[in-house]
Scaffold this active site. Structure first.
Site, PDB file in Angstrom:
ATOM      1  N   HIS A   1     -14.593  63.581  55.331  1.00  0.00           N
ATOM      2  CA  HIS A   1     -15.589  63.626  56.409  1.00  0.00           C
ATOM      3  C   HIS A   1     -15.002  63.093  57.709  1.00  0.00           C
ATOM      4  O   HIS A   1     -14.425  62.013  57.730  1.00  0.00           O
ATOM      5  CB  HIS A   1     -16.796  62.745  56.047  1.00  0.00           C
ATOM      6  CG  HIS A   1     -17.617  63.298  54.923  1.00  0.00           C
ATOM      7  ND1 HIS A   1     -18.848  62.795  54.580  1.00  0.00           N
ATOM      8  CD2 HIS A   1     -17.394  64.331  54.066  1.00  0.00           C
ATOM      9  CE1 HIS A   1     -19.345  63.488  53.569  1.00  0.00           C
ATOM     10  NE2 HIS A   1     -18.474  64.420  53.231  1.00  0.00           N
TER      11      HIS A   1
ATOM     12  N   TYR B   1     -27.458  58.336  58.221  1.00  0.00           N
ATOM     13  CA  TYR B   1     -28.114  57.022  58.190  1.00  0.00           C
ATOM     14  C   TYR B   1     -29.361  57.159  59.056  1.00  0.00           C
ATOM     15  O   TYR B   1     -29.251  57.486  60.243  1.00  0.00           O
ATOM     16  CB  TYR B   1     -27.202  55.947  58.777  1.00  0.00           C
ATOM     17  CG  TYR B   1     -26.011  55.582  57.910  1.00  0.00           C
ATOM     18  CD1 TYR B   1     -24.853  56.360  57.891  1.00  0.00           C
ATOM     19  CD2 TYR B   1     -26.039  54.431  57.127  1.00  0.00           C
ATOM     20  CE1 TYR B   1     -23.768  56.012  57.108  1.00  0.00           C
ATOM     21  CE2 TYR B   1     -24.947  54.069  56.333  1.00  0.00           C
ATOM     22  CZ  TYR B   1     -23.818  54.864  56.327  1.00  0.00           C
ATOM     23  OH  TYR B   1     -22.744  54.511  55.547  1.00  0.00           O
TER      24      TYR B   1
ATOM     25  N   PRO C   1     -24.509  47.037  51.321  1.00  0.00           N
ATOM     26  CA  PRO C   1     -23.797  48.321  51.256  1.00  0.00           C
ATOM     27  C   PRO C   1     -23.852  49.173  52.528  1.00  0.00           C
ATOM     28  O   PRO C   1     -23.167  50.197  52.613  1.00  0.00           O
ATOM     29  CB  PRO C   1     -24.475  49.048  50.089  1.00  0.00           C
ATOM     30  CG  PRO C   1     -25.790  48.398  49.925  1.00  0.00           C
ATOM     31  CD  PRO C   1     -25.651  46.986  50.382  1.00  0.00           C
TER      32      PRO C   1
ATOM     33  N   LYS D   1     -18.392  48.915  52.637  1.00  0.00           N
ATOM     34  CA  LYS D   1     -17.130  48.177  52.676  1.00  0.00           C
ATOM     35  C   LYS D   1     -16.703  47.530  51.344  1.00  0.00           C
ATOM     36  O   LYS D   1     -15.538  47.160  51.193  1.00  0.00           O
ATOM     37  CB  LYS D   1     -17.227  47.044  53.722  1.00  0.00           C
ATOM     38  CG  LYS D   1     -17.210  47.536  55.148  1.00  0.00           C
ATOM     39  CD  LYS D   1     -15.801  47.882  55.595  1.00  0.00           C
ATOM     40  CE  LYS D   1     -15.759  48.712  56.839  1.00  0.00           C
ATOM     41  NZ  LYS D   1     -15.457  50.129  56.651  1.00  0.00           N
TER      42      LYS D   1
ATOM     43  N   TYR E   1     -16.075  51.355  60.771  1.00  0.00           N
ATOM     44  CA  TYR E   1     -16.517  52.160  59.624  1.00  0.00           C
ATOM     45  C   TYR E   1     -15.316  52.803  58.933  1.00  0.00           C
ATOM     46  O   TYR E   1     -15.207  52.789  57.706  1.00  0.00           O
ATOM     47  CB  TYR E   1     -17.500  53.234  60.100  1.00  0.00           C
ATOM     48  CG  TYR E   1     -18.267  53.896  58.976  1.00  0.00           C
ATOM     49  CD1 TYR E   1     -19.428  53.335  58.471  1.00  0.00           C
ATOM     50  CD2 TYR E   1     -17.818  55.096  58.416  1.00  0.00           C
ATOM     51  CE1 TYR E   1     -20.132  53.932  57.433  1.00  0.00           C
ATOM     52  CE2 TYR E   1     -18.521  55.709  57.383  1.00  0.00           C
ATOM     53  CZ  TYR E   1     -19.680  55.118  56.899  1.00  0.00           C
ATOM     54  OH  TYR E   1     -20.357  55.711  55.869  1.00  0.00           O
TER      55      TYR E   1
END
Ligand code: FAD
Ligand code: PHB
Length: 394
Positions: A75, A203, A295, A299, A387
């Protein structure tokens, strides 16, 4: 009593313990891994899904990445859905790195296969595990297997037994400091037989709470809903779960997840937790045994991989040169990365979940932050850099 001897005794066959055993094997170092659960349970446990570039590179370079290369989903970005406005953060364009979706259970399967091919011991379903003489040069692990008492004499012990394991709990409390934060919510997670309708994660922030759209394959979607930390999942029918997911993931551009049969569901509480130092005598903690992140930042597994990379190098350096230096720096070096990930995970969690303070100021402030993070190139770059993850030696 059955007596055994090894260089590194590893407690726990999750990603941390298995990867450590693998890296030590590549360095010609002997280990015994013990696990209290059955092999099938360890393989089937549904958990993480997002791997940083660094984790993928480590798996590839250590020779366990071939299935990941074939089956992983690469991704370049993620979406953040702010009250129905879905905006994309182009991680690849902003950082030159990307993330890979490949289930933790697939990583574990690949590592178990690699371990089996070495013939080095990996013992499942052991019981009554305890660690002893940690300050001595010969620490020991005791356990029972098939009603036989066993003892492993080790040069070092690696505590890779997760957040509820016995290794951290065996350190005298005056030798460690614990930092902890509990969040007033949890995640209800499901797996569904439904093709992912977005090629990237979503998200989503909604008045009714956070929701996350993720995936495991071209046929399986993974989704989460913010819920109470002690939510009773049995009180949710499959229809209610889908209704809530469709409401919270609603996007004004018409996107929505595909609905399909739910094959697994569970609730996880959320906390931030750090143990300092990550060492006591000749026992070293790695992964969730030493630290937990909520979560939202994806990570936990990645931190576990970075810890054991560092530990394997430190142990290898000790056997090559007799030098303790890297072992002595292990905790400090890991904790720099751990605290940066803690900060990022805390920030993502606070930004994406609905504040339950009852104060309208907090909701408006949160909206302003989300507007900034999804519109400013500088803010998006900061999110993307964290991220996608930092190089393994940082
Ligand atoms: P564990 O996976 O907990 O492994 C520890 C092992 O030790 C277990 O197999 C356990 O059975 C064994 N054990 C325990 N006690 C003993 C004992 N006494 N003797 C012997 N063995 C013992 N992380 C990410 O990076 N990305 C994500 O997208 C992500 N999503 C997540 C989603 C959810 C819902 C959850 C719950 C976690 C998520 N994580 C994510 C976190 C990630 O799953 C963990 O950080 C990871 O499992 C840590 O690996 P570990 O090997 O340190 O610990
Ligand atoms: C997952 O796919 O399980 C997942 C993805 C992203 C997260 C957490 C979990 O932040």
């Amino acid at each position: 009593m059955k007596a055994m001897r090894t260089q590194v005794g590893i407690v726990g066959a999750g990603p941390a313990g298995l990867m450590l055993g693998h890296l030590l094997h590549l360095a010609g170092i002997d280990s015994i891994i013990i696990e209290d659960r059955a092999q099938d349970y360890v393989i089937e446990r549904v958990r993480a899904g997002v791997l940083e570039q660094t984790t993928v590179d480590l798996l590839n370079e250590s020779g366990v990445g071939s299935r990941l290369q074939r089956e992983g989903m690469f991704h370049d970005g993620i979406y953040i859905n702010v009250f129905g406005n879905r905006r994309r953060i182009d991680i690849a364009a902003l950082t030159g790195r990307r993330i890979t979706v490949y289930g933790q259970n697939e990583v574990v399967k690949d590592l178990i296969a690699a371990r089996s091919s070495t013939g080095r011991p990996l013992l499942f379903e052991v019981a009554d595990v305890s660690v002893h003489d940690l300050e001595s040069e010969q620490p020991k692990i005791r356990f029972t297997q098939d009603n036989t008492s066993c003892e492993i004499q080790c040069d070092f012990i690696a505590g890779c037994d997760g957040s509820h394991g016995i290794c951290r709990a065996s350190i005298p409390s005056n030798h460690i400091r614990i930092y902890e934060r509990i969040y007033p919510f949890g995640w209800l997670g499901i797996l569904a037989d439904a093709a992912p309708s977005s090629p990237e994660l979503v998200y989503s922030v909604h008045e009714r709470g956070f929701a996350l759209f993720s995936m495991r394959s071209n046929a399986v979607t993974r989704l989460y809903l913010q819920c109470a930390p002690d939510e009773d999942v049995s009180k949710w029918s499959d229809d209610q779960i889908w209704d809530e997911l469709l409401t919270r993931l609603h996007s004004n551009d018409g996107w929505k997840p595909n609905v399909g049969p739910i094959t697994q569901k569970g609730v996880t509480g959320m906390r931030s937790f750090v143990t300092e130092p990550m060492r006591y005598g000749r026992m070293f903690l790695a992964g969730d045994a030493a630290h937990i992140v909520p979560p939202t930042g994806a990570k936990g597994l990645n931190l576990a991989m970075a810890d054991v990379w560092r530990l394997s190098r430190a142990v290898a350096s000790y056997y090559q040169s007799g030098c303790d230096e890297l072992l002595d720096h292990y905790s400090e070096d890991c904790l720099r990365r751990v605290w940066r990930a803690q900060q990022f995970s805390w920030w993502m969690t606070s930004m994406l979940h609905r504040p339950n303070t009852g104060n309208p100021f907090d909701s408006r402030r949160q909206l302003a932050e989300l507007e900034y993070v999804t519109n400013s190139r500088a803010a998006m770059t900061s999110l993307a850099e964290n991220y996608a993850g930092f190089p393994i030696n940082e």
